[in-house]
Motif scaffolding. Sequence first.
Motif, PDB file in Angstrom:
ATOM      1  N   HIS A  81      -3.810   0.560   0.603  1.00 49.41           N
ATOM      2  CA  HIS A  81      -2.290  -0.194  -0.389  1.00 49.41           C
ATOM      3  C   HIS A  81      -0.768   0.407  -0.506  1.00 49.41           C
ATOM      4  O   HIS A  81      -0.259  -0.135  -0.706  1.00 49.41           O
ATOM      5  CB  HIS A  81      -2.903  -0.343  -2.121  1.00 49.41           C
ATOM      6  N   ILE A  82      -1.259   1.234   0.316  1.00 49.18           N
ATOM      7  CA  ILE A  82       0.105   1.964   1.675  1.00 49.18           C
ATOM      8  C   ILE A  82      -0.202   2.147   2.173  1.00 49.18           C
ATOM      9  O   ILE A  82       0.342   2.454   2.666  1.00 49.18           O
ATOM     10  CB  ILE A  82       0.092   3.717   0.592  1.00 49.18           C
ATOM     11  N   LEU A  83      -0.639   1.928   3.173  1.00 48.13           N
ATOM     12  CA  LEU A  83      -0.390   2.002   4.798  1.00 48.13           C
ATOM     13  C   LEU A  83       0.677   1.604   5.336  1.00 48.13           C
ATOM     14  O   LEU A  83       1.398   2.113   6.741  1.00 48.13           O
ATOM     15  CB  LEU A  83      -1.774   1.985   5.304  1.00 48.13           C
ATOM     16  N   TYR A 123      -9.058  -4.215   6.677  1.00 47.61           N
ATOM     17  CA  TYR A 123     -10.122  -5.241   6.901  1.00 47.61           C
ATOM     18  C   TYR A 123     -10.852  -4.750   5.371  1.00 47.61           C
ATOM     19  O   TYR A 123     -11.851  -5.376   5.335  1.00 47.61           O
ATOM     20  CB  TYR A 123     -11.247  -3.986   7.407  1.00 47.61           C
ATOM     21  N   VAL A 124     -10.171  -4.420   4.424  1.00 47.56           N
ATOM     22  CA  VAL A 124     -10.661  -4.880   2.866  1.00 47.56           C
ATOM     23  C   VAL A 124     -10.499  -5.695   1.655  1.00 47.56           C
ATOM     24  O   VAL A 124     -10.384  -5.541   0.716  1.00 47.56           O
ATOM     25  CB  VAL A 124     -10.296  -3.297   2.101  1.00 47.56           C
ATOM     26  N   GLN A 125      -9.470  -6.307   2.351  1.00 48.15           N
ATOM     27  CA  GLN A 125      -7.991  -7.426   2.059  1.00 48.15           C
ATOM     28  C   GLN A 125      -7.623  -7.285   0.813  1.00 48.15           C
ATOM     29  O   GLN A 125      -8.053  -7.717  -0.561  1.00 48.15           O
ATOM     30  CB  GLN A 125      -9.505  -8.404   1.756  1.00 48.15           C
ATOM     31  N   THR A 126      -6.855  -6.817   0.860  1.00 48.30           N
ATOM     32  CA  THR A 126      -5.791  -6.393  -0.202  1.00 48.30           C
ATOM     33  C   THR A 126      -5.013  -7.039  -0.383  1.00 48.30           C
ATOM     34  O   THR A 126      -4.423  -7.776   0.492  1.00 48.30           O
ATOM     35  CB  THR A 126      -5.147  -4.659   0.281  1.00 48.30           C
ATOM     36  N   PRO A 161       2.463  -2.665  -0.198  1.00 48.81           N
ATOM     37  CA  PRO A 161       2.305  -3.136   1.130  1.00 48.81           C
ATOM     38  C   PRO A 161       1.032  -2.941   1.894  1.00 48.81           C
ATOM     39  O   PRO A 161       1.063  -1.223   2.036  1.00 48.81           O
ATOM     40  CB  PRO A 161       3.583  -2.405   1.819  1.00 48.81           C
ATOM     41  N   ALA A 162      -0.078  -2.941   2.510  1.00 51.64           N
ATOM     42  CA  ALA A 162      -1.414  -2.596   2.695  1.00 51.64           C
ATOM     43  C   ALA A 162      -1.101  -1.899   3.836  1.00 51.64           C
ATOM     44  O   ALA A 162       0.213  -1.045   4.476  1.00 51.64           O
ATOM     45  CB  ALA A 162      -2.128  -3.848   3.034  1.00 51.64           C
ATOM     46  N   ALA A 163      -1.800  -2.844   5.310  1.00 47.49           N
ATOM     47  CA  ALA A 163      -1.810  -2.167   6.507  1.00 47.49           C
ATOM     48  C   ALA A 163      -0.877  -3.009   7.423  1.00 47.49           C
ATOM     49  O   ALA A 163      -0.685  -2.058   8.067  1.00 47.49           O
ATOM     50  CB  ALA A 163      -3.346  -2.000   7.077  1.00 47.49           C
TER      51      ALA A 163
END
Length: 208
Positions: free
Chosen positions: A63-65, A12-15, A33-35
Motif C-alpha cells: 500500500h505504500i511503495l 503483484y498482490v493486486q492492491t 499509492p501502491a507500487a
Amino acid sequence: MSIKIGYMTIGYVQTNCYFVYDDEKKEAIVFDPAADGAGIYNALLKNDIKVAAIMLTHGHFDHILGVNELKEKADVKVYASELEKNVLASADLNVSNQTGRSCTISPDVLLKDGEVVEIAGIKIKMISTPGHTEGSACYLNEEEGLLIAGDTLFAGSCGRTDLPTGSGGMLDRSLKEKLMKLDDDIKVYPGHGESTTIGHERKYNPFC
C-alpha cells in the motif's frame, strides 16, 4: 460539487489504489499509492486530475511503495493514523524489507480517531480500526456515503492479523464496534477485491 471515485489495481498482490475527486475542481485525494507512484501520477495527469493529497489506510508494503515517488512528483502531504507511525517508519514492520524494495514513510499529518479534514473541498473522516496493523484506519466521506476500508474489511472477509502488530481481537472490535455501526448503505471500497456495502457485510460476512 460532484464527488467521484476511481481506482487502479496495482502490483503483484493486486492492491486497489483509490482516488476521490471533485469532478469540477479535478483535484484528487489518492488513497494507498501502491507500487507505482509515477504511473498513478501520470494516469491522473492524463485525465487532467491533479493530486491534492495522499492518505494511507495502513503501512504494509503493498500500500505504500509508490508513496514517496507520488509525493515528490505532486508535492503534496501524506496523511495517516497517528497509531501507524511506527509501522510506516520500519521496513521490518511494514514487511517491505522482504520484497527487495525496502521502504519507509514519514507522514506529514498524523490523524486522531474521528478527526475530519477537508482537502480540495472534500471532507474525510478518519476512523481508527486497529487489527490488521496497530494503526490501520478507514476513511469516510459522509456526503457521498463512501468508505475507503484498506485491509480492515473485504467483501465477505477481513484482513489478516499474522503480520507484525496485527491482532485478531483488535480487528474483531474494530469491525463490530466501529464499522458495523455505520449505515447499511455506506459503500465500502477495500484494499483488495470488489466493493461492497456495510449492509451486505453485516448480513453475510461471518467476521462481522
